[in-house]
Each structure stands twice: as C-alpha cells, then as structure tokens.
Motif scaffolding. Structure first.
Motif, PDB file in Angstrom:
ATOM      1  N   TYR A 161       0.829  -1.197   0.000  1.00  0.00           N
ATOM      2  CA  TYR A 161       0.000   0.000   0.000  1.00  0.00           C
ATOM      3  C   TYR A 161       0.867   1.252   0.000  1.00  0.00           C
ATOM      4  O   TYR A 161       0.610   2.205  -0.743  1.00  0.00           O
ATOM      5  CB  TYR A 161      -0.910  -0.027   1.217  1.00  0.00           C
ATOM      6  CG  TYR A 161      -1.788   1.177   1.351  1.00  0.00           C
ATOM      7  CD1 TYR A 161      -2.895   1.342   0.517  1.00  0.00           C
ATOM      8  CD2 TYR A 161      -1.504   2.160   2.292  1.00  0.00           C
ATOM      9  CE1 TYR A 161      -3.687   2.448   0.637  1.00  0.00           C
ATOM     10  CE2 TYR A 161      -2.293   3.273   2.411  1.00  0.00           C
ATOM     11  CZ  TYR A 161      -3.393   3.412   1.581  1.00  0.00           C
ATOM     12  OH  TYR A 161      -4.169   4.522   1.678  1.00  0.00           O
ATOM     13  N   SER A 162       1.918   1.236   0.812  1.00  0.00           N
ATOM     14  CA  SER A 162       2.752   2.437   0.882  1.00  0.00           C
ATOM     15  C   SER A 162       3.531   2.639  -0.414  1.00  0.00           C
ATOM     16  O   SER A 162       3.729   3.774  -0.849  1.00  0.00           O
ATOM     17  CB  SER A 162       3.704   2.355   2.080  1.00  0.00           C
ATOM     18  OG  SER A 162       4.531   1.230   1.943  1.00  0.00           O
ATOM     19  N   ILE A 163       3.930   1.534  -1.058  1.00  0.00           N
ATOM     20  CA  ILE A 163       4.619   1.662  -2.349  1.00  0.00           C
ATOM     21  C   ILE A 163       3.684   2.315  -3.363  1.00  0.00           C
ATOM     22  O   ILE A 163       4.042   3.284  -4.054  1.00  0.00           O
ATOM     23  CB  ILE A 163       5.077   0.276  -2.854  1.00  0.00           C
ATOM     24  CG1 ILE A 163       6.214  -0.267  -2.003  1.00  0.00           C
ATOM     25  CG2 ILE A 163       5.512   0.351  -4.321  1.00  0.00           C
ATOM     26  CD1 ILE A 163       6.563  -1.711  -2.309  1.00  0.00           C
ATOM     27  N   LEU A 164       2.444   1.786  -3.440  1.00  0.00           N
ATOM     28  CA  LEU A 164       1.488   2.308  -4.420  1.00  0.00           C
ATOM     29  C   LEU A 164       1.169   3.762  -4.124  1.00  0.00           C
ATOM     30  O   LEU A 164       1.023   4.582  -5.032  1.00  0.00           O
ATOM     31  CB  LEU A 164       0.203   1.470  -4.383  1.00  0.00           C
ATOM     32  CG  LEU A 164       0.337   0.036  -4.883  1.00  0.00           C
ATOM     33  CD1 LEU A 164      -0.975  -0.695  -4.747  1.00  0.00           C
ATOM     34  CD2 LEU A 164       0.780   0.019  -6.340  1.00  0.00           C
ATOM     35  N   ARG A 165       1.080   4.069  -2.836  1.00  0.00           N
ATOM     36  CA  ARG A 165       0.719   5.433  -2.466  1.00  0.00           C
ATOM     37  C   ARG A 165       1.829   6.416  -2.858  1.00  0.00           C
ATOM     38  O   ARG A 165       1.570   7.494  -3.389  1.00  0.00           O
ATOM     39  CB  ARG A 165       0.485   5.480  -0.962  1.00  0.00           C
ATOM     40  CG  ARG A 165       0.042   6.815  -0.528  1.00  0.00           C
ATOM     41  CD  ARG A 165      -0.561   6.862   0.831  1.00  0.00           C
ATOM     42  NE  ARG A 165      -1.294   8.113   0.874  1.00  0.00           N
ATOM     43  CZ  ARG A 165      -2.580   8.185   1.034  1.00  0.00           C
ATOM     44  NH1 ARG A 165      -3.295   7.106   1.189  1.00  0.00           N
ATOM     45  NH2 ARG A 165      -3.178   9.360   1.045  1.00  0.00           N
ATOM     46  N   ALA A 166       3.075   6.004  -2.615  1.00  0.00           N
ATOM     47  CA  ALA A 166       4.205   6.866  -2.971  1.00  0.00           C
ATOM     48  C   ALA A 166       4.253   7.077  -4.479  1.00  0.00           C
ATOM     49  O   ALA A 166       4.499   8.190  -4.957  1.00  0.00           O
ATOM     50  CB  ALA A 166       5.504   6.236  -2.475  1.00  0.00           C
ATOM     51  N   ARG A 167       3.985   6.006  -5.224  1.00  0.00           N
ATOM     52  CA  ARG A 167       3.985   6.138  -6.688  1.00  0.00           C
ATOM     53  C   ARG A 167       2.871   7.069  -7.148  1.00  0.00           C
ATOM     54  O   ARG A 167       3.054   7.873  -8.064  1.00  0.00           O
ATOM     55  CB  ARG A 167       3.774   4.768  -7.321  1.00  0.00           C
ATOM     56  CG  ARG A 167       5.015   3.909  -7.304  1.00  0.00           C
ATOM     57  CD  ARG A 167       4.739   2.686  -8.116  1.00  0.00           C
ATOM     58  NE  ARG A 167       5.640   1.599  -7.822  1.00  0.00           N
ATOM     59  CZ  ARG A 167       5.364   0.332  -8.104  1.00  0.00           C
ATOM     60  NH1 ARG A 167       4.207   0.023  -8.673  1.00  0.00           N
ATOM     61  NH2 ARG A 167       6.230  -0.607  -7.845  1.00  0.00           N
ATOM     62  N   ALA A 168       1.694   6.947  -6.503  1.00  0.00           N
ATOM     63  CA  ALA A 168       0.571   7.799  -6.897  1.00  0.00           C
ATOM     64  C   ALA A 168       0.902   9.257  -6.659  1.00  0.00           C
ATOM     65  O   ALA A 168       0.591  10.127  -7.478  1.00  0.00           O
ATOM     66  CB  ALA A 168      -0.677   7.398  -6.111  1.00  0.00           C
ATOM     67  N   GLN A 169       1.565   9.529  -5.551  1.00  0.00           N
ATOM     68  CA  GLN A 169       1.911  10.927  -5.267  1.00  0.00           C
ATOM     69  C   GLN A 169       2.943  11.439  -6.265  1.00  0.00           C
ATOM     70  O   GLN A 169       2.867  12.571  -6.721  1.00  0.00           O
ATOM     71  CB  GLN A 169       2.441  11.042  -3.841  1.00  0.00           C
ATOM     72  CG  GLN A 169       1.312  11.014  -2.841  1.00  0.00           C
ATOM     73  CD  GLN A 169       1.789  10.927  -1.405  1.00  0.00           C
ATOM     74  OE1 GLN A 169       2.974  10.766  -1.158  1.00  0.00           O
ATOM     75  NE2 GLN A 169       0.861  11.014  -0.488  1.00  0.00           N
ATOM     76  N   ALA A 170       3.895  10.570  -6.624  1.00  0.00           N
ATOM     77  CA  ALA A 170       4.908  10.980  -7.596  1.00  0.00           C
ATOM     78  C   ALA A 170       4.267  11.263  -8.944  1.00  0.00           C
ATOM     79  O   ALA A 170       4.603  12.231  -9.618  1.00  0.00           O
ATOM     80  CB  ALA A 170       5.969   9.895  -7.728  1.00  0.00           C
ATOM     81  N   LEU A 171       3.301  10.422  -9.308  1.00  0.00           N
ATOM     82  CA  LEU A 171       2.641  10.591 -10.611  1.00  0.00           C
ATOM     83  C   LEU A 171       1.819  11.871 -10.631  1.00  0.00           C
ATOM     84  O   LEU A 171       1.742  12.563 -11.634  1.00  0.00           O
ATOM     85  CB  LEU A 171       1.738   9.380 -10.877  1.00  0.00           C
ATOM     86  CG  LEU A 171       1.156   9.260 -12.266  1.00  0.00           C
ATOM     87  CD1 LEU A 171       2.258   9.040 -13.275  1.00  0.00           C
ATOM     88  CD2 LEU A 171       0.160   8.128 -12.323  1.00  0.00           C
ATOM     89  N   ALA A 172       1.217  12.196  -9.501  1.00  0.00           N
ATOM     90  CA  ALA A 172       0.357  13.381  -9.472  1.00  0.00           C
ATOM     91  C   ALA A 172       1.169  14.658  -9.425  1.00  0.00           C
ATOM     92  O   ALA A 172       0.742  15.684  -9.927  1.00  0.00           O
ATOM     93  CB  ALA A 172      -0.576  13.303  -8.272  1.00  0.00           C
ATOM     94  N   HIS A 173       2.359  14.597  -8.825  1.00  0.00           N
ATOM     95  CA  HIS A 173       3.092  15.850  -8.604  1.00  0.00           C
ATOM     96  C   HIS A 173       4.185  16.111  -9.617  1.00  0.00           C
ATOM     97  O   HIS A 173       4.826  17.131  -9.555  1.00  0.00           O
ATOM     98  CB  HIS A 173       3.691  15.856  -7.196  1.00  0.00           C
ATOM     99  CG  HIS A 173       2.656  16.118  -6.159  1.00  0.00           C
ATOM    100  ND1 HIS A 173       2.557  15.389  -5.013  1.00  0.00           N
ATOM    101  CD2 HIS A 173       1.632  16.993  -6.146  1.00  0.00           C
ATOM    102  CE1 HIS A 173       1.517  15.817  -4.308  1.00  0.00           C
ATOM    103  NE2 HIS A 173       0.937  16.791  -4.973  1.00  0.00           N
ATOM    104  N   GLU A 174       4.370  15.200 -10.521  1.00  0.00           N
ATOM    105  CA  GLU A 174       5.469  15.319 -11.470  1.00  0.00           C
ATOM    106  C   GLU A 174       5.478  16.644 -12.253  1.00  0.00           C
ATOM    107  O   GLU A 174       6.523  17.247 -12.380  1.00  0.00           O
ATOM    108  CB  GLU A 174       5.419  14.150 -12.445  1.00  0.00           C
ATOM    109  CG  GLU A 174       6.776  13.622 -12.772  1.00  0.00           C
ATOM    110  CD  GLU A 174       6.691  12.291 -13.495  1.00  0.00           C
ATOM    111  OE1 GLU A 174       7.576  12.027 -14.277  1.00  0.00           O
ATOM    112  OE2 GLU A 174       5.725  11.554 -13.265  1.00  0.00           O
TER     113      GLU A 174
END
Lengths: 99, 214
Positions: B43-56
């Motif tokens: 869950y934390s991996i997916l969450r970190a990726r989601a934040q990276a994708l949104a803030h890029e």
C-alpha cells in the motif's frame, strides 16, 4: 513511416495484447487507485496523472480473464481513446513492435 | 535437488547435508517473502507512486519555463528587463537634452535615423544619480506601439531566469517602483515589467509649454 502499424505489446496472463503506439500516452508502474462509487464494474477507480484525473480500467475483468489482486509489480498503460484517456492495469508492457 | 559436486581436493570433511538443506529452505522462504511484501508495504509503495505521478508536472514545468532577461546596472543595483522587449543596446554617444520635459526624460537620441527619447530610470525610481559617461548604455525597448531608450550604467548580459526563481515584488517597495516591478530574483535583481513601462501613459509627454501647469 506509418504510425498506425506500430504497436505497443502488453501481456495479461501470458496472452499478448497490443494497442497502436500513437494512442499510448505513457506506461508506468501501478499506483494507488482511488475507488469511486457507482461506477461500471470494470472501472477500478481513478488516478491522478499530473493533475488529470483519469479512470482506471480493470482489463482482466474487461477481457473476462481470471481476476487477480493488483500489486506493485503490475503496470499501468495510459492510452487515449476517442472520448477520454483511460488507464489500463496490465501485467507487463512489452516493446514496440512494427506490424 | 543440489547434488554434491566432485571435489578436487581429496581431504574434504564430511558435509552436513541437513544444515545445507535447512539453509536453502530458509533462503527460499526469504526470497518468497521478499518478492511479495506485506499488504501495508504494498500500500505504501502504491501510495508513494501515486503521489509521484500526481506531482510530477509542477517540478518539470517550473524548471523548464524561464524568462530571458537583459540585466543591467542602475546605481549599483541589478535590474533586468525582458529580452523579448529589447530591440538593441547601444552606447550613449550623443544625446540632445529636451527642454520642458519631466526630469525622467534625459533627452533624445538618434539611432540610425530614428529619434528616440531616453528615459532615466534612476530619477524615475528615486535612485541616486551618477554622472553620465560615454560608458553608459541605452537599452532600446519596443512593442508594437511604443519604443524608447532606457539609460543604464552598465550591461551585465542576457540571462535565462527560471520562472520559479522569480519572487513576487516586495511589499516594502511602493509607488512607482512597485508599479513597474515584475518580480525579484534570488540574487536581489529586480525584474522590470517592460510591457507596463511601454504602455504607461505617464511616460508620454504631449506638450509642455511655459503656460502649462506642472
């Protein structure tokens, strides 16, 4: 060069699928999906791609393949359709292939 | 199953195969555990990726977008003006003072047949005046309606400043300086808003006669 004949290949349960290259926006690893209520059952939820909210489609359910829980090893395929960009959950994206 | 390989050395001690098998099993278990992390970790991996994708985009766009400015010195302060408005820079060779003009108008110059007024920003911005030398430069700024020269003490050069590095104007700057300010760079340079300078009706001197009131 005819763009329509270049394909991006991806796999789902060892079966190879392909989409035209020009429809593919990006390929990435699976991210956290925000569930949305009252959506068609093939829609898992939405994701935020650089400020754009796009639906994420459970391609296994779409193609009536056996379901599997999504994990960090899955990948995302962001494609443009005629109406909106969507994201597909796929096993692994392959290379570009010329038809 | 791993088979004991033929050893070259004759004096090998007996191998405890049970320990070897135990080690192998432990390694296998560790491998499987490593491949499938716990649900919380997933869950934390997916969450970190989601934040990276949104803030890029913000990071990328901010780094890419930049403003080209011509930097110049005015009374030891660094000023910048958007390069897209600058037509040319020429040395202040000979200028003709013009009577009955506000003090910010230094005079007129002749640049290849075109008569341009020269604005002294120092009087405009209440900066201490320095004597004019032939090392002074005139920055000719223009848009589709207006063209004039800006007096500069020295030209520093053209620089590309990322838009993210331009901070909004200081609240302590008031009056006319604030009105023409586009922002302040991290190196205490002042970016002037050339578009607003050129469009300012206060700079247009229609007629100043003896009978007129200042």
């Amino acid at each position: 060069m005819n763009q329509g004949h270049q394909l991006v290949v991806f796999t789902l349960d060892e079966q190879r699928y392909a989409v035209p290259l020009f429809t593919v926006a990006r390929i990435g690893r699976l991210v956290e999906i925000t569930p949305v209520p009252h959506t068609p059952e093939i829609v898992l939820g939405v994701i935020d791609v650089q400020g754009w909210i796009m639906p994420i489609v459970n391609s296994r359910r779409r193609f009536r393949l056996p379901e599997r829980k999504q994990g960090p090893s899955d990948q995302l395929l962001l494609v443009h359709t005629a109406r909106r960009p969507v994201a597909l959950v796929i096993d692994i994206a392959g290379c570009r292939e010329d038809l | 199953m791993p088979a004991p390989g033929p050893h070259a050395r004759p004096h090998t001690t007996t191998i405890d195969w049970r320990t070897v098998h135990r080690c192998l099993e432990a390694a296998q278990a560790a491998l499987e555990h490593g491949v499938t992390p716990t649900p919380e970790a997933q869950y934390s991996i997916l969450r970190a990726r989601a934040q990276a994708l949104a803030h890029e985009p913000q990071r990328e766009e901010a780094a890419r977008e930049a403003l080209d400015v011509v930097e110049f010195l005015l009374a030891y302060e660094t000023y910048g003006i958007e390069a897209s408005y600058v037509r040319e820079v020429s040395p202040l060779k000979a200028f003709t003072p013009l009577p009955c003009t506000p003090p910010c108008v230094l005079g007129i110059i002749n640049i290849r047949g075109q008569i341009l007024s020269v604005i002294d920003l120092k009087t405009f911005f209440d900066l201490p005046a320095r004597g004019l030398t032939d090392l002074n430069k005139v920055i000719v700024v223009h848009d589709e309606h207006m063209a004039f020269g800006l007096l500069a003490d020295a030209i520093l050069g053209v620089r590309s400043i990322p838009l993210a590095a331009i901070q909004p104007a200081l609240p302590t700057l008031t009056g006319i300086r604030e009105a023409y300010l586009r922002g302040v760079t991290s190196e205490r340079g002042v970016i002037l808003d050339a578009g607003r300078l050129l469009g300012d009706s206060n700079l247009i001197v229609l007629e100043w006669g003896e009978g007129d009131e200042r």
